[in-house]
Design an enzyme around this catalytic site. Structure first.
Site, PDB file in Angstrom:
ATOM      1  N   SER A  95       0.801  -1.224   0.000  1.00  0.00           N
ATOM      2  CA  SER A  95       0.000   0.000   0.000  1.00  0.00           C
ATOM      3  C   SER A  95       0.832   1.271   0.000  1.00  0.00           C
ATOM      4  CB  SER A  95      -0.942   0.004   1.202  1.00  0.00           C
ATOM      5  OG  SER A  95      -0.221  -0.117   2.408  1.00  0.00           O
ATOM      6  N   HIS A 104      -5.127  -3.200  -2.905  1.00  0.00           N
ATOM      7  CA  HIS A 104      -4.708  -2.243  -3.939  1.00  0.00           C
ATOM      8  C   HIS A 104      -4.492  -2.908  -5.302  1.00  0.00           C
ATOM      9  CE1 HIS A 104      -4.267   1.109  -1.157  1.00  0.00           C
ATOM     10  NE2 HIS A 104      -3.859   0.196  -0.285  1.00  0.00           N
ATOM     11  N   LYS A 145     -11.623   0.577  -2.551  1.00  0.00           N
ATOM     12  CA  LYS A 145     -10.609   1.288  -3.339  1.00  0.00           C
ATOM     13  C   LYS A 145     -11.044   1.290  -4.814  1.00  0.00           C
ATOM     14  CE  LYS A 145      -7.361   0.214   0.318  1.00  0.00           C
ATOM     15  NZ  LYS A 145      -7.711   1.338   1.189  1.00  0.00           N
TER      16      LYS A 145
HETATM   17  C1  LIG Z   1      -3.400  -3.240   2.077  1.00  0.00           C
HETATM   18  C2  LIG Z   1      -4.657  -2.831   2.770  1.00  0.00           C
HETATM   19  N1  LIG Z   1      -5.390  -3.766   3.377  1.00  0.00           N
HETATM   20  C3  LIG Z   1      -6.534  -3.461   4.002  1.00  0.00           C
HETATM   21  C4  LIG Z   1      -6.986  -2.171   4.065  1.00  0.00           C
HETATM   22  C5  LIG Z   1      -8.229  -1.886   4.824  1.00  0.00           C
HETATM   23  O1  LIG Z   1      -9.328  -1.868   3.989  1.00  0.00           O
HETATM   24  P1  LIG Z   1     -10.610  -1.004   4.393  1.00  0.00           P
HETATM   25  O2  LIG Z   1     -10.268   0.412   4.102  1.00  0.00           O
HETATM   26  O3  LIG Z   1     -11.701  -1.568   3.547  1.00  0.00           O
HETATM   27  O4  LIG Z   1     -10.837  -1.237   5.855  1.00  0.00           O
HETATM   28  C6  LIG Z   1      -6.249  -1.162   3.440  1.00  0.00           C
HETATM   29  C7  LIG Z   1      -6.694   0.234   3.405  1.00  0.00           C
HETATM   30  O5  LIG Z   1      -7.068   0.986   4.020  1.00  0.00           O
HETATM   31  C8  LIG Z   1      -5.064  -1.499   2.784  1.00  0.00           C
HETATM   32  O6  LIG Z   1      -4.319  -0.547   2.207  1.00  0.00           O
END
Ligand SMILES: Cc1ncc(COP(=O)(O)O)c(C=O)c1O
Length: 386
Positions: free
Chosen positions: A182, A210, A240
């Site tokens: 990320s 992502h 996303k």
């Molecule tokens: C790699 C990754 N996993 C999980 C999440 C969490 O997802 P969510 O925003 O749907 O809680 C994020 C982002 O915020 C992320 O970048």
């Protein structure tokens, strides 16, 4: 209550002194790429809405129709209130996209990881995890009470050494990694990790928050390596590229059945609003119907990297590591003065000494603006950076 106030103020002072204090900045998104902050219209390069689907007319229409028909909230946990048929439709579509038998949708990506890992792993087990994995993969791993051993970022040899040394003492083993990282935008070495998983009888789990929608023809990082990789636990988010909200796991039917029974963030949390589920289904229609559209954010990212002289991007995320937190803040302010919104990413989100600008590119960013951004970054930020 003085001790509580003192505690909070002392902590805040420490954060301010280290240039690590964060504040919410009132910002209104005007469409998929433009935002308004402090009365100014800024072009945002810090949103994960890679395909600008949060604003797409067909998706808004799907959400509005479901809202009108089914109301706002879903009322209770899906096991308690009953499972809305839209969930089955979305889960079927996700499973198809990821080539698995089944899928389970959670309230968010964070909740998904906090539910999945403790449902599968326990105190007798071993989790080998890429050190740069997202905070919620780490949180789920720690919550499981398994032994958690980090391997150096994308270092398969290190993961192998950890498994060789520790696997024998544990009942089950999990290899956990982001599919697309990320804060760095690179892809995990999934083919090599899948091979390790096979060799050490470990389960491979990727967090493709992502990757889905923008890598591997829109199918995610499992499909972004030339050949499909065997990743039995493919987790991701609907928030996303899909432009909605919620998280998911794609896996075998038996694993998903177990998740329905054991993942506490699924069992004990209210289901997503039906309108959001309808929006996610409409987004999948668009993503699956047009792989060229899914490829566009990466093309935009590479137009930028070429002009700045950075290594080619593997995803729509492009980091520019500056190092010092204060210098990163200054670079972000400079870009804002030029009309660009690019947030500074500082520890603890990234390791100490690696504060950075993180640019995220979307399908709708105008080429001329990308060029202007690249010129400023190359001539006025990169030149002064280490
Ligand atoms: C790699 C990754 N996993 C999980 C999440 C969490 O997802 P969510 O925003 O749907 O809680 C994020 C982002 O915020 C992320 O970048």
């Amino acid at each position: 209550m003085d001790s509580l106030e003192d505690f909070a103020k002392t902590k805040l002072d420490q954060l301010r002194r280290a240039s690590l204090h964060r504040q919410l900045a009132e910002t209104t998104r005007l469409d998929g790429i433009w935002a308004e902050r402090n009365g100014r219209r800024l072009l945002s390069f810090c949103c994960n809405d890679y395909l600008n689907l949060t604003q797409h007319p067909a998706i808004k229409e799907a959400a509005t129709a479901a809202l009108a028909r089914y109301g706002v909230g879903s009322g209770a946990s899906r096991l308690v209130t009953g499972n809305h048929p839209l969930f089955a439709e979305l889960e079927g579509r996700l499973a198809q996209l990821k080539d698995t038998e089944a899928a389970c949708v959670f309230g968010s990506g964070y909740l998904a990881n906090m539910g999945i890992i403790p449902a599968l792993m326990g105190p007798d087990d071993l989790i080998v995890i890429d050190e740069l994995s997202h905070a919620c993969l780490w949180a789920g791993a720690r919550l499981s009470r398994a032994a958690v051993l980090p391997f150096r970022h994308a270092d398969v040899a290190h993961a192998q050494a950890l498994l060789a040394e520790h696997r024998g003492r544990h009942r089950h083993a999990l290899i956990a990694t982001d599919g697309v990282f990320s804060m760095d935008g690179d892809l995990a070495p999934l083919p090599e990790l899948a091979e390790l998983a096979q060799r050490f009888d470990a389960w491979l789990m990727s967090d493709d928050a992502h990757g889905t929608g923008v890598v591997g023809g829109g199918r995610g990082s499992t499909f972004g390596h030339g050949t499909a990789v065997d990743v039995p636990l493919q987790m991701g988010t609907l928030s996303k590229a899909i432009g909605a909200y919620g998280g998911y796991l794609c896996a075998s039917a038996a694993v998903i059945d177990l998740i329905h029974n054991r993942a506490r963030t699924f069992v004990y949390s209210t289901g997503l609003p039906p309108a959001i589920v309808a929006a996610a289904i409409a987004a999948l229609d668009l993503i699956e119907g047009d792989p060229a559209f899914a490829a566009r954010p990466l093309q935009k990212a590479n137009a930028f990297t070429r002009r700045v002289g950075l290594p080619a991007a593997a995803s729509p995320i492009v980091p520019l590591v500056i190092g010092d937190a204060e210098a990163t803040l200054a670079a972000s302010r400079l870009l804002e003065a030029e009309g660009f919104l690019v947030v500074p990413i500082r520890p603890p989100t990234v390791p100490a000494g690696t504060a950075r600008l993180r640019f995220t590119f979307t399908a709708g960013h105008p080429d001329a603006e990308i060029e202007r951004l690249a010129e400023i970054v190359r001539n006025r930020i990169r030149r002064g950076a280490p």
